[in-house]
Design a protein around this motif. Structure first.
Motif, short mmCIF file in Angstrom:
data_model
loop_
_atom_site.label_atom_id
_atom_site.label_comp_id
_atom_site.label_asym_id
_atom_site.label_seq_id
_atom_site.Cartn_x
_atom_site.Cartn_y
_atom_site.Cartn_z
N LEU B 13 -31.57 -35.50 -9.38
CA LEU B 13 -31.89 -34.08 -9.49
C LEU B 13 -31.39 -33.32 -8.27
O LEU B 13 -30.81 -32.24 -8.39
CB LEU B 13 -33.41 -33.92 -9.63
N PHE B 17 -28.63 -30.11 -7.41
CA PHE B 17 -28.86 -28.89 -6.67
C PHE B 17 -27.70 -28.50 -5.76
O PHE B 17 -27.51 -27.34 -5.47
CB PHE B 17 -30.15 -29.00 -5.83
N LEU B 20 -25.13 -26.41 -7.37
CA LEU B 20 -25.80 -25.16 -7.67
C LEU B 20 -25.82 -24.27 -6.43
O LEU B 20 -25.56 -23.06 -6.50
CB LEU B 20 -27.23 -25.47 -8.12
N PHE B 24 -24.01 -20.73 -5.81
CA PHE B 24 -24.74 -19.57 -5.36
C PHE B 24 -24.07 -18.94 -4.14
O PHE B 24 -23.95 -17.73 -4.03
CB PHE B 24 -26.18 -20.00 -5.07
N CYS B 27 -21.21 -17.00 -5.34
CA CYS B 27 -21.64 -15.74 -5.92
C CYS B 27 -21.91 -14.71 -4.82
O CYS B 27 -21.54 -13.56 -4.91
CB CYS B 27 -22.92 -15.92 -6.74
#
Lengths: 330, 425, 302
Positions: B13, B17, B20, B24, B27
């Motif tokens: 998991l 991240f 991700l 981000f 972005c």
């Protein structure tokens, strides 16, 4: 703390040992606070400072017309005044004025919390007891029961608002099919309150089921085996083994549940906005409305929230006394 | 204590991240391109409903083509929130340069110093082209703070097919005819309900005026609990409780939307609503033939009195804007006669410029002309800073009366008491 | 894990045992247990239906054209994906990016500040520790409305109101103390003997924390991270109060634009709701067991 002192051997000089202990403790304390420093600074800036500001604000008549604003390059200083305890008087006077919105809000808050926590507990424990038995599809049931918890509150609120629509909503349609009158989810104050409570009960059951189920599964099976040898009825087993063993968990989760229930905003705001005519507001949503709905009385809203904190603190102190009486370390 | 497999799971998991977080970060890098030099960017909050929006965005595009150095960043703000959102934004100096404000908020925003006076940008001769009623809302303390985009008032909207089926030949002229017609609609099963209201006080106002009541007169006398107002509200309650020609309970959570929906799908024969909703109403299943929608004035009361609340929307400019001249230019463009005609054509709303009414596209629009024909029933609300707060106490009390928790007189007395303190502040 | 948090050990149970011992009659006929099991299934099926019905209706409505919103068919008569298209053509991805940014930043900040603190309170006995722990507990109980008013006034002065970083700060006020509390529970579960072994190996406190404790508690940290992220993702009140421009909204506030008092596009709302809910739902189903462990401080196995 005391364990270390106890280890001191009886023969050597106790006094010297004690000073060494004290020095060591000071060193540990210093080190601990060094590690805690970032957190303490962070909380001082983002929690303590605003908290103090809010506390001061609650003694003023601050509202949208008189706080400091900067518009473009022009700054207008704050012009609000200290008005002492007037905001607090306004709130408390409202609580004791029969039929006032403030008094209704107090009753609504009590109903909201009591109904939610009782039903959360009853449904949670009932379902946990059922799921604690070996049965087919148990894992599937357990997983599907989690859906309300996993759904964001704001989505759940909209979903239920859709169901509650008195003209064409699903619940209304079922009632019409049975030739029953529409339920006034959006018009009758009592039904509206029941409506938002149902949504919050729905949202909160999974947490209760999972935690209580975990608690049930932590109870050693031997206890039940012994009981079954002694041919106890299932009620006796529940009353004399399950409940006492579960008590610490019950206290903890109901406390969490009550605090969370108190702090629910999205469900009430998105479904009823506190209406009809303020009859689904709780203290929490009402305090927000005072501060942020035109004319935005920040001082009054601040006083409300300080009073809410006091209520929660008093409640928690009483509650943790009860907790301690039940031998849990918190 | 069995923590073997969860660890593996969480290790995976956490690996999820990482990309991700990178995503981000990527972005974050790309969004900072808004404050480049050269063309000016103006933020504009529009509040039009879904059906009304396309023409607005089209006009903005035209403006940008004509003014390549001005970019309009149009953002939607829902009407129900716009008042408090703009207040918040103005307080933190993050307000949009231009807002489409309800006419009822303009005086309040101006009194809070949030708005830029437009006197220097809009000449007197240009101001004289606006309908005086509409422009009056944008004036505060002798200054002009906005330019009206649309004006509106409530009319009786009805389903012509249902009227025919119920044997009603013409829309009711008086409140007693109105009551008879609602009963005809229901008894003939032409529609399930004869009339519907939203539960908001705004939509109950016509009843108050028709029976000789009101809100506040120009010299700040409170009329909301006089005998006429009470009689008007009692008339509405009679329709709901005794005549049973309305839903027995108004769902205040969905009041306005249900009212509009029920006209759209033929559940109700009549409602009171304004021009802004007509483009949505015409998309309803019973209005595939658009001429099926009837528009008529609010019926008159026993003394011949009538009234319909004048509302509307105005363009206002934030006092803290960095580009007042450009913002004024945009507002002038949006409220030019040709823009107003375009909006009227697309949304069936009423222009605020006298010159727009000489255009054939406007006069030939049956809805616009239908509303325009009954403009003499429109009553203006007092232009006071507290105007934006009048409904805060009004709505809950009207709801209490409709829900049967208060009598009409009791509810309106409570409104009057709240307004008394409000006006004194 | 359960042992040193809650004091539930033998004594109450033993007394129960003796009490139960003295009473009793036995009966456990097969038929009754079959009936009981049927009843259990019936109750569970009804409950599960109630639990998932709103979600099912949201999904079904999102696949209907606007004209069928109130047609009450669970299976849409006219299937359409146009609602999703509409939602995608709007600001959905902007809101999604905002929600992700806010969630990840809140998580990162709360972990960075809370992990060392949680280590300190978990491992060392020091002066003022009880008071500190109590203050964290009280902070958790703060009604968020208590901080929202002063934060609003402060943010207004700092131009942080319509700003996602302002919101991160606001979320950190609850996420940080909460994370300390949860992490402490996970750290407590690691035997202290490991620290002592690390000390023998010549590790200082930082190395013990960084090289021994953190790797061992990755599952716990993941739970805390997930929880911080979720609470930011789901938060409505502060986002609704602080954010104004469409471009700065989070999903929680953004999807309101489809249904409000003056217009209700239920099909768009439900489509957006499905997009918000499903990913969360899936992750949630996978991690919920560990969530419970973290929340109740190990007093429950989960």
């Amino acid at each position: 703390m005391t364990a270390v002192v106890k280890n001191a051997s009886p023969s050597s000089s106790i006094a010297r040992l004690e000073t060494r202990e004290r020095k060591k403790r000071l060193k540990v304390t210093l080190r601990a606070y060094l590690w805690l420093l970032p957190l303490i600074i962070c909380l001082a800036v983002i929690v303590v400072y605003p908290l103090v500001t809010g506390f001061i604000l609650s003694f003023t008549n601050a509202d949208q017309t008189n706080i400091a604003v900067q518009i473009g390059s022009v700054s207008y200083p704050a012009t609000y005044k200290f008005i002492g305890l007037q905001n607090y008087f306004t709130v408390v006077r409202g609580w004791f004025t029969a039929g006032s919105d403030e008094q209704h809000v107090i009753f609504q808050t009590i109903i909201w919390i009591v109904a939610n926590s009782i039903f959360h507990f009853i449904f949670g424990l009932g379902l946990a007891l059922i799921l604690n038995r070996k049965m087919r599809f148990r894992a599937l049931y357990r997983t599907l029961l989690m859906v309300p918890w996993a759904m964001p509150q704001f989505v759940a609120a909209f979903a239920w608002k859709f169901l509650y629509n008195q003209q064409g909503g699903y619940i209304d349609a079922v009632l019409q099919a049975l030739h029953l009158p529409a339920i006034g989810w959006g018009s009758d104050p009592a039904w509206a309150l029941v409506g938002v409570i149902i949504v919050n009960i729905w949202l909160g059951i999974p947490f209760m089921v999972v935690t209580l189920l975990g608690g049930l599964q932590s109870i050693p099976a031997e206890l039940y085996e012994a009981a079954s040898i002694d041919s106890a009825t299932s009620w006796q087993r529940f009353r004399h083994i399950t409940l006492p063993m579960l008590r610490p968990v019950i206290f903890l989760v109901t406390l969490l549940d009550i605090i969370w229930t108190f702090n629910v905003f999205a469900v009430i705001y998105l479904i009823t906005s506190g209406g009809p005519f303020n009859r689904t507001h709780t203290l929490f949503t009402y305090a927000w409305a005072q501060a942020f709905q035109v004319p935005q009385r920040y001082g009054l809203g601040g006083a409300y929230s300080i009073l809410i904190l006091l209520i929660l603190l008093i409640f928690t102190v009483i509650y943790s006394r009860m907790l301690r009486a039940n031998q849990t370390v918190y | 204590m069995k923590q073997r497999h969860p660890k593996v799971f969480f290790a995976r998991l956490s690996m999820l991240f990482v990309p991700l977080a990178l995503l981000f970060a990527a972005c974050g890098g790309s969004t900072s391109a808004t404050t480049s030099s050269g063309p000016v960017t103006l933020n504009y909050w529009y509040t039009e409903g879904t059906a009304e929006t396309p023409v607005i965005l089209q006009l903005i595009k035209t403006f940008e083509q004509q003014n390549p150095n001005i970019h309009i960043h149009a953002q939607y703000q829902d009407f129900a929130q716009a008042q408090s959102k703009f207040t918040t934004a103005a307080q933190s100096n993050t307000a949009p340069d231009i807002l489409r404000s309800d006419v009822g908020w303009v005086a309040q925003f101006a009194s809070l110093r949030y708005l830029l006076p437009l006197d220097t940008y809009i000449s007197q001769s240009e101001q004289s082209d606006y309908l005086p009623n509409a422009l009056a809302y944008d004036k505060y303390n002798g200054h002009l703070y906005g330019l009206p985009q649309v004006t509106d008032f409530l009319a009786l909207l009805y389903n012509k097919t249902a009227f025919t089926k119920a044997g009603i030949s013409a829309p009711p002229k008086t409140m007693s005819d109105f009551e008879v017609d609602t009963q005809k609609l229901v008894s003939s099963h032409a529609s399930k309900y004869g009339f519907e209201t939203s539960g908001a006080s705004y939509f109950a106002l016509p009843f108050l005026w028709a029976f000789g009541g009101g809100m506040i007169d120009p010299s700040n006398n409170i009329l909301v609990n006089n005998s006429g107002s009470v009689a008007g509200l009692n008339f509405l309650l009679k329709l709901q409780n005794a005549d049973k020609v309305m839903p027995t309970k108004v769902d205040f959570n969905n009041g306005y939307n249900n009212m509009v929906n029920d006209l759209k799908n033929g559940t109700t024969g009549m409602i009171f609503d304004g021009p802004w909703e007509t483009s949505n109403i015409l998309s309803g299943s019973v209005f595939t033939d658009k001429s099926n929608l009837g528009i008529s004035g609010i019926p008159t009361g026993p003394t011949g009195a009538t009234g319909s609340p004048t509302g509307g929307q105005s363009y206002v400019i934030y006092a803290g804007t960095k580009h007042p001249a450009e913002a004024a230019k945009f507002v002038e463009f949006m409220s030019s006669t040709s823009s107003q005609i375009a909006i009227a054509k697309a949304n069936n709303t009423l222009p605020t410029r006298v010159s727009a009414y000489s255009d054939s596209a406007v006069t030939s629009n049956t809805i616009v002309s239908g509303f325009y024909a009954i403009r003499n029933t429109a009553v203006s609300r007092p232009v006071i800073p507290q105007g934006g707060e009048l409904f805060t106490a009004f709505d809950p009390n009207i709801q209490a009366a409709l829900a049967g928790s208060k009598s009409a007189a009791g509810a309106l007395d409570a409104v009057a008491a709240a307004w008394k303190t409000l006006l004194a502040s | 894990m359960a042992k040193h948090i809650t004091g539930t050990s033998e004594p109450p149970a033993a007394s129960v045992y003796t009490r139960v011992h003295s009473s009793g009659k036995s009966r456990k006929p097969k038929a009754l247990s079959l009936l009981g099991s049927l009843a259990a299934h019936a109750v569970l099926i009804v409950t599960v239906l109630i639990c998932i019905l709103p979600l099912v209706i949201v999904i079904s409505t999102s696949l209907k054209p606007a004209s069928d919103v109130f047609d009450l068919n669970i299976f849409p008569l006219h299937l359409t994906l146009s609602n999703y298209q509409y939602v995608f053509s709007g600001n959905f991805f902007t809101w999604l990016a905002n929600s992700l940014k806010i969630g990840l930043l809140t998580t990162a900040i709360s972990l960075a500040f809370s992990a060392p603190a949680a280590y300190a309170v978990s491992r060392w006995q020091f002066i003022g520790k009880q008071g500190l722990l109590l203050s964290f507990l009280i902070t958790q109980m703060f009604p968020s409305v208590l901080l929202i008013v002063p934060l609003y006034i402060l943010f207004a002065q700092l131009n942080l109101l319509d700003n996602i970083f302002g919101l991160v700060v606001a979320y950190a006020t609850t996420a940080v103390p909460f994370s300390v509390w949860m992490l402490k529970n996970f750290f407590d579960a690691v035997p202290k003997e490991l620290d002592e072994a690390a000390l023998v190996d010549g590790f200082g406190p930082f190395q013990t924390f960084w090289r021994v404790l953190l790797p061992l508690t990755i599952p716990g940290i993941a739970v805390v991270a997930f929880f911080s992220f979720m609470s930011a993702w789901n938060e409505f009140m502060m986002a609704f109060t602080f954010l104004q421009s469409d471009a700065n909204l989070t999903l929680a506030v953004g999807i309101q634009r489809y249904v409000h008092p003056f217009g209700a596009d239920w099909t768009y709302l439900t489509a957006a709701a499905v997009l918000v809910t499903l990913p969360v739902l899936i992750v949630f189903m996978l991690v919920q067991r560990y969530l419970v462990t973290g929340l109740t401080g190990g007093s429950v196995k989960g």
